[in-house]
Enzyme design. Structure first.
Site: not given
Ligand code: PLP
Length: 355
Positions: A38, A131
Site C-alpha cells: 500500500k 482500529r
Molecule cells: C499497513 C498494514 C500492514 C503493514 O504495516 P507495516 O507497518 O507497513 O508493516 C499490515 N496490516 C494492515 C491491516 C495494514 O493496514
C-alpha cells in the site's frame, strides 16, 4: 512534456534484499509473509522485488492496487476492512480479506457464489489498539456462527492489527489472547483455522527475544521490506534504510532576512508562522511543495541544509551552511519518511525512477 524533477528514486535491490532477510527470519519461525504494497501504491516493479525476495502473498489496503498486481502468481489479500459497495471488485481481484463485519462477508458471499469462487476471510479481532476488529468475545462467536453458514466463504483464520491507531505494542500477552480465541473457536465449532495473522511489521520486534507465540503463522509486512523500519519507525538491525530518495531542483537562491518583512498574518494554510531571527541567510527554493509531500516528512541528505517550510508548490530551505556550492538548477536530495514516501508515490507530479 518531460518531467524529470521532482523525482523519487527507488532502489529495488535494497527492497529485494530487505524482503529476503525478513522472509528468512519469518520462515525460520514457521511464519508466512504477506508483502504489503500500500505504501508504494501497488507498484508492480516493487511488488516484483517482494516476489523475488520470497514473500508468500501480496497484500494491499486498496482493491485498485491489487488489481494492478493481477499478473503475479501469488495470492492477494485485501488489508483494509472492505466496503460493501466494492464487493464485486473485491471477489474479482483478491483471494482473501481481513474483515470484522458479517454483513460485509454476506455481500462477498453473494458475489463469490455468482463468480463460482471460494472467498477466504480472516476475522479481525481488536486486542486493544481500537482500529478494526471485533472487541467483545460474545460478538466474535456471533460473527463466527454467521460466517460459517455462508456459502462460498471459507473462514481461514483470525487476525489482529496493532500499533496503528492506539499505538498498542505487540506483546506475547496480547498475541496469546488471539491464540486462545483460535483454540476456543476450533473446539466450539469443530473447525480448523489455518491462519493466525499476528499483525504488521511491528511484530518483528518480538523476534530477538522469541516473544511471538508459536501458533502465529502469518505477518503482514510493509515498511520493514521497503524502508527497513519497524516498531516506532525505528530502523531494524540487519535491514537497509536506503531504498527511497526524493530529488528536487533548485529554482531560486537569494540572500534574505530570516524574519519576514512587514506585519505577519496567516500563511497559505491558515497558520500563524513563527520565525527566529538569525540575520541574513542564504535561502533556496526547490520546485516541490505540499501538494507532493509535507516538508516535515523530508530530511535533507546534506546535514548543513535546513528545511524552513513549504507552500503548495515551493519548498524553502536555508542553505547557508550547505557542504557543497549550489546554484540554480542544482538538485537537492532528501530522505523521505513513511508519510513522505506515501504522498510522493501517490502524487502524479513526482517522477518515479528505479535505480
Ligand atoms: C499497513 C498494514 C500492514 C503493514 O504495516 P507495516 O507497518 O507497513 O508493516 C499490515 N496490516 C494492515 C491491516 C495494514 O493496514
Amino acid at each position: 512534456m518531460l518531467m524529470k524533477y521532482p523525482q523519487l528514486k527507488i532502489n529495488l535491490a535494497s527492497i529485494q534484499a530487505n524482503t529476503k532477510t525478513v522472509v528468512g527470519w519469518c520462515h525460520d519461525r514457521g511464519i508466512q509473509v504477506a508483502g504489503v504494497t500500500k505504501l508504494i501504491c501497488g507498484n508492480p516493479d516493487i511488488a516484483a522485488a517482494f516476489a523475488a525476495g520470497g514473500v508468500d502473498l501480496l497484500a494491499d489496503s486498496r482493491i485498485g492496487n491489487l488489481k494492478k498486481l493481477a499478473a503475479f502468481n501469488l495470492q492477494k489479500m485485501l488489508l483494509r476492512i472492505p466496503m460493501i459497495s466494492q464487493a464485486e471488485e473485491i471477489v474479482k481481484w483478491s483471494d482473501m480479506a481481513l474483515i470484522s463485519e458479517p454483513e460485509t462477508v454476506l455481500a462477498l458471499s453473494e458475489e463469490a457464489v455468482r463468480h463460482k469462487k471460494i472467498y477466504r476471510i480472516i476475522l479481525m479481532i481488536d486486542l486493544g489498539d481500537l482500529r478494526e476488529g471485533i472487541y467483545h468475545e460474545a460478538e466474535i462467536h456471533q460473527a463466527v456462527r454467521r460466517i460459517l453458514k455462508m456459502p462460498s466463504i471459507h473462514l481461514l483464520g483470525l487476525g489482529t492489527n496493532l500499533t496503528c491507531y492506539g499505538g498498542v505494542k505487540p506483546e506475547r500477552n496480547n498475541l496469546a489472547k488471539l491464540v486462545r480465541l483460535k483454540k476456543t473457536i476450533e473446539d466450539t465449532y469443530r473447525i480448523s483455522l489455518d491462519v493466525i495473522s499476528g499483525g504488521n511489521g511491528s511484530t518483528l520486534s518480538l523476534f530477538p527475544e522469541d516473544e511471538v507465540p508459536e501458533e502465529i503463522n502469518q505477518l503482514r509486512v510493509g515498511s520493514a521490506l521497503t524502508m527497513g523500519i519497524g516498531l516506532n519507525d525505528e530502523p531494524i538491525n540487519g535491514l537497509r534504510q536506503d531504498a527511497f530518495l526524493l530529488a528536487a531542483e533548485i529554482t531560486e537562491i537569494r540572500e534574505k532576512p530570516s524574519i519576514p518583512v512587514g506585519e505577519i498574518g496567516l500563511d497559505a494554510f491558515g497558520v500563524k508562522p513563527f520565525f527566529e531571527d538569525q540575520g541574513m541567510r542564504l535561502r533556496a527554493i526547490c520546485a516541490i511543495g505540499r501538494q507532493d509531500v509535507h516538508p516535515d516528512h523530508l530530511k535533507p541528505m546534506d546535514p548543513g541544509i535546513r528545511i524552513l517550510g513549504a507552500s503548495s508548490d515551493h519548498l524553502i530551505l536555508d542553505i547557508t551552511d550547505a557542504s557543497s556550492s549550489l546554484k540554480v538548477g542544482s538538485v537537492l536530495e532528501f530522505r523521505p519518511a513513511y508519510g513522505g514516501i506515501l504522498s510522493a508515490m501517490t502524487s502524479e507530479y513526482v517522477n518515479k525512477v528505479f535505480v
